[in-house]
Enzyme design. Structure first.
Site, PDB file in Angstrom:
ATOM      1  N   HIS A  47     -37.066 -36.620  19.850  1.00 48.84           N
ATOM      2  CA  HIS A  47     -37.579 -36.881  18.498  1.00 48.84           C
ATOM      3  C   HIS A  47     -37.373 -35.656  17.607  1.00 48.84           C
ATOM      4  O   HIS A  47     -36.908 -35.775  16.464  1.00 48.84           O
ATOM      5  CB  HIS A  47     -39.064 -37.235  18.600  1.00 48.84           C
ATOM      6  CG  HIS A  47     -39.768 -37.358  17.285  1.00 48.84           C
ATOM      7  ND1 HIS A  47     -40.077 -38.565  16.704  1.00 48.84           N
ATOM      8  CD2 HIS A  47     -40.240 -36.409  16.433  1.00 48.84           C
ATOM      9  CE1 HIS A  47     -40.700 -38.361  15.560  1.00 48.84           C
ATOM     10  NE2 HIS A  47     -40.819 -37.052  15.379  1.00 48.84           N
ATOM     11  N   GLU A  48     -37.708 -34.488  18.126  1.00 42.69           N
ATOM     12  CA  GLU A  48     -37.561 -33.261  17.338  1.00 42.69           C
ATOM     13  C   GLU A  48     -36.091 -32.944  17.079  1.00 42.69           C
ATOM     14  O   GLU A  48     -35.725 -32.517  15.974  1.00 42.69           O
ATOM     15  CB  GLU A  48     -38.252 -32.092  18.046  1.00 42.69           C
ATOM     16  CG  GLU A  48     -39.745 -32.272  18.281  1.00 42.69           C
ATOM     17  CD  GLU A  48     -40.524 -32.526  17.005  1.00 42.69           C
ATOM     18  OE1 GLU A  48     -40.034 -32.151  15.917  1.00 42.69           O
ATOM     19  OE2 GLU A  48     -41.615 -33.115  17.091  1.00 42.69           O
ATOM     20  N   HIS A  56     -34.951 -34.937  14.206  1.00 48.79           N
ATOM     21  CA  HIS A  56     -35.261 -34.330  12.905  1.00 48.79           C
ATOM     22  C   HIS A  56     -34.182 -33.327  12.508  1.00 48.79           C
ATOM     23  O   HIS A  56     -33.727 -33.297  11.358  1.00 48.79           O
ATOM     24  CB  HIS A  56     -36.608 -33.602  12.972  1.00 48.79           C
ATOM     25  CG  HIS A  56     -37.785 -34.471  12.691  1.00 48.79           C
ATOM     26  ND1 HIS A  56     -37.900 -35.251  11.570  1.00 48.79           N
ATOM     27  CD2 HIS A  56     -38.936 -34.676  13.403  1.00 48.79           C
ATOM     28  CE1 HIS A  56     -39.052 -35.904  11.588  1.00 48.79           C
ATOM     29  NE2 HIS A  56     -39.693 -35.573  12.694  1.00 48.79           N
ATOM     30  N   GLU A  77     -40.182 -39.806   9.818  1.00 42.32           N
ATOM     31  CA  GLU A  77     -40.760 -39.991  11.144  1.00 42.32           C
ATOM     32  C   GLU A  77     -40.167 -41.218  11.834  1.00 42.32           C
ATOM     33  O   GLU A  77     -39.897 -41.196  13.033  1.00 42.32           O
ATOM     34  CB  GLU A  77     -42.278 -40.123  11.050  1.00 42.32           C
ATOM     35  CG  GLU A  77     -42.999 -38.843  10.664  1.00 42.32           C
ATOM     36  CD  GLU A  77     -42.645 -37.689  11.583  1.00 42.32           C
ATOM     37  OE1 GLU A  77     -42.646 -37.880  12.826  1.00 42.32           O
ATOM     38  OE2 GLU A  77     -42.349 -36.597  11.066  1.00 42.32           O
TER      39      GLU A  77
END
EC number: 3.4.24.-
Length: 301
Positions: free
Chosen positions: A147-148, A151, A226
């Site tokens: 997930h990071e 980003h 997100e």
């Protein structure tokens, strides 16, 4: 992703300082005998607004380390198996995402959390909390890291900086237009008079007020990013692992939020707020339920 803190707080501070400098030294370039020169004012505000946002962007990684107490892992000398696994996993996910290996760190926090920041997707920082390492299994932890990485690969920080820069420009522009109107119609300044102290005070206050109100636009983008990062996490680490990680984080939403206010925009989870809570318009994250529902609709294994 910790709510909109480090970047926005730094940006707001720079915006106020830029506004003061603009008011003190730039008045003559957009104030004439006939009043405001709106064209000049808009150009000047755009330049000052973007500068404030870009300063925040370039300071983001340094500020993240300082405010969270993040300790970087030496890629050449990990101290234990957990650090070695983190480095290997981030390296693998970064390669799959097509970005350079970011710095990897651990910050002290009982709350399970993680964040990514940096001015460039090839010069980023990914950090996880000590609590996250203790309570998540490797599949869930890998999903959080994915997930990071999502980003970073999506260039969210740069996009956020551009959006914030444009918002800054219009905040400063309308603060001075309204300030000029009040100075003329309330304080009675004439066309041939220079702006008085009332004008400077009004524009300074309006910079802050409009800046807070306009942050709703930035908050919207934060919520949108997100979903995109969740999708990236699901595609890199598996949809079920991403859902499982979010559900585990949901159990901790009743815990007090231990993330510094400056870093909340960049965290993967939010703890329970203490005291007054702003409306959903100013939330940086969708609810866990909304994020899980979106993942269920995603067409990926």
């Amino acid at each position: 992703m910790m709510r909109i803190g480090l970047f926005l707080l730094t940006n707001l501070a720079v915006l106020v300082v830029a506004g003061i400098i603009l008011s003190l030294f730039g008045v003559g370039s957009y104030h004439g005998a006939g009043g405001l020169n709106l064209g000049n004012l808009l150009v000047i505000c755009f330049v000052f607004g973007m500068v404030g946002s870009l300063v925040s962007l370039f300071m983001s990684k340094w500020m993240a380390k300082k405010t969270t107490g993040t300790e970087l892992i030496d890629p050449n000398a990990p101290r234990n198996q957990a650090e070695s696994w983190l480095l290997q996993t981030v390296a693998e996910l970064s390669q799959r995402a097509g970005i350079n290996m970011p710095e990897v760190g651990i910050f002290p926090s009982y709350q399970s959390n993680a964040f990514a920041t940096g001015w460039n997707k090839n010069d980023a920082l990914v950090a996880v909390s000590s609590g996250l390492l203790e309570r998540m299994n490797k599949d869930e932890l890998r999903a959080v890291l994915a997930h990071e990485i999502g980003h970073v690969a999506n260039g969210d920080m740069v996009t956020l900086a551009l959006i914030q820069g444009v918002v800054n420009a219009f905040v400063m522009f309308f603060a001075r237009v309204v300030g000029d109107f009040i100075d003329r119609n309330v304080f009675g300044r004439q066309d041939n008079e220079a702006p008085g102290m009332g004008y400077f005070i009004i524009t300074m206050v309006l910079d802050i007020v409009f800046g807070i109100l306009a942050s709703a636009i930035v908050m919207w983008f934060s919520r949108y990013r997100e979903y995109r990062a969740d999708e990236a996490g699901a595609r890199l680490a598996g949809k079920q692992a991403m859902i499982s990680a979010l559900l585990r984080l949901q159990a901790e939403t009743e815990l007090p939020d231990q993330m510094p206010k400056e870093m909340k925009a960049f965290a993967i989870a939010e703890g329970k707020e203490q005291g007054f809570s702003l409306a959903a318009l100013f939330q940086t994250h969708p609810t866990i339920e909304q994020r899980v529902a979106a993942l269920h609709q995603l067409d990926c294994p």
